[in-house]
Design an enzyme around this catalytic site. Structure first.
Site, PDB file in Angstrom:
ATOM      1  N   TYR A  62      -5.043  -2.060  -3.502  1.00 49.90           N
ATOM      2  CA  TYR A  62      -6.126  -2.992  -3.173  1.00 49.90           C
ATOM      3  C   TYR A  62      -7.466  -2.557  -3.772  1.00 49.90           C
ATOM      4  O   TYR A  62      -8.514  -2.696  -3.157  1.00 49.90           O
ATOM      5  CB  TYR A  62      -6.246  -3.185  -1.650  1.00 49.90           C
ATOM      6  CG  TYR A  62      -4.972  -3.740  -1.054  1.00 49.90           C
ATOM      7  CD1 TYR A  62      -4.570  -5.039  -1.330  1.00 49.90           C
ATOM      8  CD2 TYR A  62      -4.148  -2.957  -0.255  1.00 49.90           C
ATOM      9  CE1 TYR A  62      -3.384  -5.547  -0.822  1.00 49.90           C
ATOM     10  CE2 TYR A  62      -2.956  -3.453   0.264  1.00 49.90           C
ATOM     11  CZ  TYR A  62      -2.587  -4.749  -0.023  1.00 49.90           C
ATOM     12  OH  TYR A  62      -1.410  -5.243   0.480  1.00 49.90           O
TER      13      TYR A  62
ATOM     14  N   TYR B 225     -14.159  -3.612   4.397  1.00 50.36           N
ATOM     15  CA  TYR B 225     -13.530  -3.183   5.648  1.00 50.36           C
ATOM     16  C   TYR B 225     -14.187  -1.939   6.247  1.00 50.36           C
ATOM     17  O   TYR B 225     -13.653  -1.374   7.194  1.00 50.36           O
ATOM     18  CB  TYR B 225     -12.044  -2.857   5.425  1.00 50.36           C
ATOM     19  CG  TYR B 225     -11.296  -3.875   4.610  1.00 50.36           C
ATOM     20  CD1 TYR B 225     -10.974  -5.111   5.164  1.00 50.36           C
ATOM     21  CD2 TYR B 225     -10.915  -3.604   3.309  1.00 50.36           C
ATOM     22  CE1 TYR B 225     -10.293  -6.055   4.418  1.00 50.36           C
ATOM     23  CE2 TYR B 225     -10.230  -4.536   2.554  1.00 50.36           C
ATOM     24  CZ  TYR B 225      -9.928  -5.762   3.115  1.00 50.36           C
ATOM     25  OH  TYR B 225      -9.263  -6.695   2.375  1.00 50.36           O
TER      26      TYR B 225
ATOM     27  N   CYS C  38     -25.750  -3.831  -6.533  1.00 46.03           N
ATOM     28  CA  CYS C  38     -26.978  -4.173  -5.810  1.00 46.03           C
ATOM     29  C   CYS C  38     -26.643  -4.654  -4.404  1.00 46.03           C
ATOM     30  O   CYS C  38     -26.968  -5.783  -4.027  1.00 46.03           O
ATOM     31  CB  CYS C  38     -27.734  -5.234  -6.591  1.00 46.03           C
ATOM     32  SG  CYS C  38     -28.003  -4.724  -8.288  1.00 46.03           S
TER      33      CYS C  38
ATOM     34  N   ARG D  65       0.824  -1.209   0.000  1.00 44.97           N
ATOM     35  CA  ARG D  65       0.000   0.000   0.000  1.00 44.97           C
ATOM     36  C   ARG D  65       0.862   1.266   0.000  1.00 44.97           C
ATOM     37  O   ARG D  65       0.567   2.235  -0.699  1.00 44.97           O
ATOM     38  CB  ARG D  65      -0.886  -0.015   1.246  1.00 44.97           C
ATOM     39  CG  ARG D  65      -1.976   1.029   1.231  1.00 44.97           C
ATOM     40  CD  ARG D  65      -2.734   1.101   2.553  1.00 44.97           C
ATOM     41  NE  ARG D  65      -2.925  -0.159   3.201  1.00 44.97           N
ATOM     42  CZ  ARG D  65      -4.035  -0.900   3.128  1.00 44.97           C
ATOM     43  NH1 ARG D  65      -5.066  -0.468   2.443  1.00 44.97           N
ATOM     44  NH2 ARG D  65      -4.118  -2.058   3.747  1.00 44.97           N
TER      45      ARG D  65
HETATM   46  N1  LLP Z   1       3.593  -9.063   2.881  1.00 43.70           N
HETATM   47  C1  LLP Z   1       2.657  -9.989   3.109  1.00 43.70           C
HETATM   48  C2  LLP Z   1       3.057 -11.351   3.432  1.00 43.70           C
HETATM   49  C3  LLP Z   1       1.300  -9.647   3.054  1.00 43.70           C
HETATM   50  O1  LLP Z   1       0.372 -10.568   3.288  1.00 43.70           O
HETATM   51  C4  LLP Z   1       0.941  -8.317   2.740  1.00 43.70           C
HETATM   52  C5  LLP Z   1      -0.468  -7.919   2.665  1.00 43.70           C
HETATM   53  C6  LLP Z   1       1.963  -7.380   2.487  1.00 43.70           C
HETATM   54  C7  LLP Z   1       3.276  -7.787   2.578  1.00 43.70           C
HETATM   55  C8  LLP Z   1       1.679  -5.951   2.122  1.00 43.70           C
HETATM   56  O2  LLP Z   1       0.912  -5.268   3.062  1.00 43.70           O
HETATM   57  P1  LLP Z   1       0.691  -3.669   2.878  1.00 43.70           P
HETATM   58  O3  LLP Z   1       2.049  -3.022   2.999  1.00 43.70           O
HETATM   59  O4  LLP Z   1       0.125  -3.442   1.527  1.00 43.70           O
HETATM   60  O5  LLP Z   1      -0.237  -3.302   3.948  1.00 43.70           O
HETATM   61  N2  LLP Z   1      -6.909  -5.969   1.144  1.00 43.70           N
HETATM   62  C9  LLP Z   1      -6.556  -5.315   2.379  1.00 43.70           C
HETATM   63  C10 LLP Z   1      -5.108  -5.481   2.697  1.00 43.70           C
HETATM   64  C11 LLP Z   1      -4.699  -6.934   2.798  1.00 43.70           C
HETATM   65  C12 LLP Z   1      -3.213  -7.081   2.984  1.00 43.70           C
HETATM   66  C13 LLP Z   1      -2.823  -8.494   2.765  1.00 43.70           C
HETATM   67  N3  LLP Z   1      -1.433  -8.736   2.887  1.00 43.70           N
HETATM   68  C14 LLP Z   1      -6.926  -3.825   2.274  1.00 43.70           C
HETATM   69  O6  LLP Z   1      -7.470  -3.422   1.262  1.00 43.70           O
HETATM   70  O7  LLP Z   1      -6.733  -3.078   3.211  1.00 43.70           O
END
Ligand code: LLP
Length: 427
Positions: free
Chosen positions: A400, A343, A370, A303
């Site tokens: 995401y 979320y 819908c 992110r």
């Molecule tokens: N590494 C691993 C092993 C992960 O599972 C994830 C995210 C990341 C790195 C990266 O995380 P970030 O820096 O992007 O927070 N769909 C959800 C977020 C799910 C994150 C899953 N794993 C949302 O929209 O908030």
């Protein structure tokens, strides 16, 4: 009542001031409501390419990658592809020196468009034979073992000797949303320490595998460095106790991005400089305490690299007054951004392309699907003369969204344009 309501001539000026920190670095706004990103006028892009439309500021992605490299010059920055991945994104982050974390054979194949195999790391609590074949073909540098069951299959697919990490669950609560928490012992990812110790011994018996270190990922939207510090101490102690040769320590991603703006009590952004300082200190301290060499550090932001580069554009198709609520219905929604429905995420929304002459009034912006949960924003201030045909822009939607998009209600996929230097290209 706002200042703009009291002094009407202030309205256009205030309207041009966009939430600091939420919009891409190249964003420019004028008093007549025009907003450009990467030198491209957003209203013109929407007119030319249709809506919904996602725009990704190439310079913003580059700047986020560079901020990580500056903060952590000795670490490997592994971009978490699940946040957003296309061949163009893989090339963009690859050119900035990122490695890529992939979670499926599909992500491995796309990542390979931008980085060499040794800079790809394969994750996932399920690795099918097809995933492992794709990893072997790409000759990925690291595979992260997530269960005892997969060790034999990872070994069977390895070409030569495959370096692996074990994903451990350190039992650290990162104090984020329950749905985004992965460092605690009540979720499905990684192995608690006792099972990880068994995995380390099992990997040692496989000739095709070499255990080079450990991985943990605490969750997403983690706003403080404290859980990472805690995890580092626990994981280093585990490695020392189990006599694991800790050449690599991957502390995962999850670094928070403020997606709503400072005016709200949403998550505050985690600065990579703070993370670098506290992780470095914890790692050196823990290793000195246990008498082991300081491992090579990997971090996996997703992110934090792409969220702020993305802006989504929607056209208004209906404005409905129901009781005290004004519903503004747009031509996208949970199919291009499932985060609000999944979320409860809420986004700031701006009308763009027109000067703001009317006072602002709270409105609820809903998608076209819908589902009653298809709400992009609730009670956001929008001009009271908002009408069908107006254009709305939602910042901080690079992560995401496209990667989790669906075809619900058989809507067409939302196109994404990469913008920079006044040009826009499909991404
Ligand atoms: N590494 C691993 C092993 C992960 O599972 C994830 C995210 C990341 C790195 C990266 O995380 P970030 O820096 O992007 O927070 N769909 C959800 C977020 C799910 C994150 C899953 N794993 C949302 O929209 O908030």
């Amino acid at each position: 009542m706002t200042l703009a309501d009291l002094i009407p001539t202030l309205r256009p000026t205030l309207a041009a001031r966009l939430e600091p920190g939420l919009w891409p670095v190249t964003t420019a706004a004028t008093c007549d409501g025009r907003v450009s990103v990467g030198g491209c006028d957003l209203a013109e892009l929407a007119a030319r390419h249709g809506t919904p439309l996602q725009v990704l500021d190439v310079a913003d992605v580059r700047e986020r990658c560079r901020a990580y490299r500056r903060a952590l010059p000795d670490a490997e920055i592994v971009y978490a592809a699940k946040a957003l991945l296309t061949p163009a994104v893989a090339r963009l982050v690859g050119a900035e020196g990122m490695s890529i974390d992939a979670c499926s054979g599909g992500e491995v194949a796309i990542a390979a468009a931008g980085v060499s195999g040794e800079r790809i790391l394969l994750h996932g609590n399920v690795k099918t034979d097809a995933d492992l074949r794709a990893a072997a073909e790409a000759r990925v540098g690291l595979i992260v073992i997530d269960s005892l069951d997969e060790i034999a299959r990872v070994a069977a697919h390895a070409r030569g000797v495959q370096d692996v990490l074990i994903r451990v669950t350190p039992g650290v609560d990162a104090h984020t949303l329950p749905g985004l928490t992965t460092g605690t012992l009540n979720q499905q990812f990684g192995l608690p320490f006792p099972e990880a110790a068994i995995a380390a011994k099992e990997i040692g018996t496989r000739r095709g595998l070499r255990l080079v270190g450990l991985h943990c990922h605490l969750g997403s939207q983690v706003t403080s460095t404290a859980p990472y510090v805690d995890a580092v101490h626990r994981v280093v102690r585990f490695a020392a106790e189990q006599d694991i040769d800790l050449q690599v320590l991957d502390t995962g991603g999850g670094h928070a991005v403020d997606v709503r703006g400072a005016a709200h009590d949403g998550p505050a952004t985690l600065d990579p400089k703070d993370l670098a300082r506290d992780l470095g200190r914890a790692l050196r301290g823990a290793c000195a305490h246990h008498g082991i060499a300081v491992p090579h550090l990997l971090v996996e932001p997703g992110r934090a690299i792409v969220a702020r580069a993305g802006v989504t554009l929607y056209r208004v198709w209906a404005v409905k007054h129901v009781g005290d609520t004004t519903f503004v219905a747009v031509d996208g929604g949970m199919s291009d951004n499932p985060r609000p429905a999944l979320y409860g995420a809420r986004h700031p929304v701006r009308r763009i392309g027109k000067p703001v002459r009317a006072p602002l009034s709270p409105m609820t912006v809903v998608g076209r699907h819908c589902e009653a949960t298809d709400r992009i924003a609730e009670g956001v201030p929008l001009p009271a003369d908002l009408a069908v045909g107006d254009l709305l822009a939602v910042p901080c939607t690079g992560a995401y969204t496209r990667s989790m998009a669906s075809t619900y209600n058989a809507v067409a996929p939302t196109p994404m344009l990469g913008v920079g230097g006044g040009a826009a290209l499909p991404i």
